[in-house]
Scaffold this motif. Sequence first.
Motif, mmCIF file in Angstrom:
data_model
loop_
_atom_site.group_PDB
_atom_site.id
_atom_site.type_symbol
_atom_site.label_atom_id
_atom_site.label_comp_id
_atom_site.label_asym_id
_atom_site.label_seq_id
_atom_site.Cartn_x
_atom_site.Cartn_y
_atom_site.Cartn_z
ATOM 1 N N LEU A 39 24.560 -19.360 32.149
ATOM 2 C CA LEU A 39 24.478 -19.363 30.691
ATOM 3 C C LEU A 39 23.451 -20.379 30.196
ATOM 4 C CD1 LEU A 39 28.261 -19.090 29.735
ATOM 5 C CD2 LEU A 39 26.539 -17.259 29.799
ATOM 6 N N ALA A 40 23.433 -21.565 30.805
ATOM 7 C CA ALA A 40 22.493 -22.603 30.385
ATOM 8 C C ALA A 40 21.047 -22.198 30.681
ATOM 9 C CB ALA A 40 22.823 -23.930 31.063
ATOM 10 N N ILE A 41 20.790 -21.673 31.872
ATOM 11 C CA ILE A 41 19.431 -21.230 32.226
ATOM 12 C C ILE A 41 19.013 -20.088 31.297
ATOM 13 C CG2 ILE A 41 18.044 -20.047 34.000
ATOM 14 C CD1 ILE A 41 18.363 -22.875 34.807
ATOM 15 N N SER A 42 19.926 -19.179 31.010
ATOM 16 C CA SER A 42 19.609 -18.063 30.114
ATOM 17 C C SER A 42 19.258 -18.568 28.719
ATOM 18 C CB SER A 42 20.784 -17.085 30.039
ATOM 19 O OG SER A 42 21.013 -16.494 31.293
ATOM 20 N N ALA A 43 20.036 -19.522 28.219
ATOM 21 C CA ALA A 43 19.778 -20.069 26.886
ATOM 22 C C ALA A 43 18.421 -20.765 26.849
ATOM 23 C CB ALA A 43 20.889 -21.037 26.484
ATOM 24 N N LEU A 44 18.126 -21.570 27.862
ATOM 25 C CA LEU A 44 16.842 -22.276 27.907
ATOM 26 C C LEU A 44 15.687 -21.304 28.152
ATOM 27 C CD1 LEU A 44 17.945 -25.463 29.839
ATOM 28 C CD2 LEU A 44 17.167 -25.351 27.456
ATOM 29 N N SER A 53 22.514 -31.274 22.342
ATOM 30 C CA SER A 53 23.486 -30.877 21.317
ATOM 31 C C SER A 53 23.262 -29.434 20.877
ATOM 32 C CB SER A 53 23.463 -31.829 20.127
ATOM 33 O OG SER A 53 22.185 -31.893 19.552
ATOM 34 N N GLN A 54 22.026 -28.987 20.812
ATOM 35 C CA GLN A 54 21.765 -27.584 20.468
ATOM 36 C C GLN A 54 22.295 -26.640 21.547
ATOM 37 O OE1 GLN A 54 17.510 -28.023 19.978
ATOM 38 N NE2 GLN A 54 17.654 -27.894 17.739
ATOM 39 N N LEU A 55 22.073 -27.001 22.803
ATOM 40 C CA LEU A 55 22.583 -26.177 23.899
ATOM 41 C C LEU A 55 24.107 -26.163 23.880
ATOM 42 C CD1 LEU A 55 22.023 -24.436 26.420
ATOM 43 C CD2 LEU A 55 22.078 -26.560 27.748
ATOM 44 N N GLY A 56 24.709 -27.333 23.667
ATOM 45 C CA GLY A 56 26.163 -27.405 23.594
ATOM 46 C C GLY A 56 26.722 -26.530 22.485
ATOM 47 N N ALA A 57 26.055 -26.523 21.330
ATOM 48 C CA ALA A 57 26.500 -25.690 20.217
ATOM 49 C C ALA A 57 26.350 -24.211 20.560
ATOM 50 C CB ALA A 57 25.711 -26.030 18.953
ATOM 51 N N ARG A 92 16.015 -33.831 25.100
ATOM 52 C CA ARG A 92 15.469 -32.474 25.161
ATOM 53 C C ARG A 92 15.567 -31.941 26.585
ATOM 54 N NH1 ARG A 92 14.285 -29.981 20.638
ATOM 55 N NH2 ARG A 92 13.865 -31.429 18.958
ATOM 56 N N LEU A 93 15.837 -30.657 26.675
ATOM 57 C CA LEU A 93 15.978 -29.977 27.963
ATOM 58 C C LEU A 93 14.830 -28.997 28.135
ATOM 59 C CD1 LEU A 93 19.754 -29.175 27.553
ATOM 60 C CD2 LEU A 93 18.766 -31.025 28.910
ATOM 61 N N SER A 94 14.202 -29.048 29.281
ATOM 62 C CA SER A 94 13.098 -28.139 29.565
ATOM 63 C C SER A 94 13.276 -27.556 30.954
ATOM 64 C CB SER A 94 11.757 -28.869 29.497
ATOM 65 O OG SER A 94 11.550 -29.391 28.205
#
Length: 143
Positions: A39-44, A53-57, A92-94
């Motif tokens: 889910l995290a890789i898909s979102a990014l 915080s954006q990813l968490g939301a 920030r996540l990249s």
Amino acid sequence: MAIAPSDMLCFALHSTAHAVHAAYAPLLQPLGLTYPQYLAISALGTRDGMTVSQLGAELRLDSNTLTPLLKRMEAAGWITRSRDTRDERQVRLSLTEAGRALSLKLADVPKAFAAKTGLQMSEIADLRDILAALRDKLKPARS
């Protein structure tokens, strides 16, 4: 009078969530991913550079769940975490090059999962919308 679990909406949702995770496991295992990492890789993959915080939301995960997940993903070489240059309180996540490559490999996972359900794409979309509406009534997204 007591109600049997099989007649409860909560049990249907709970047991379905377990079945969904089990159905995704063989699709993700060859890629070395857990379901939350997927889910995290898909979102990014759709919005690289978002804050923690954006990813968490987006994923509806609290920081105590998200932080260890992100640390494992960083250790695997899929993401980098860096302080925002405009607001150092934000991280920030990249996706790394390896993370972007992994994100591209995930393109077929939703189709493979859809095939496992035996549902038409329109039925899947309707079910997703009904479940999202129920979720939002029970626990609105945090801002």
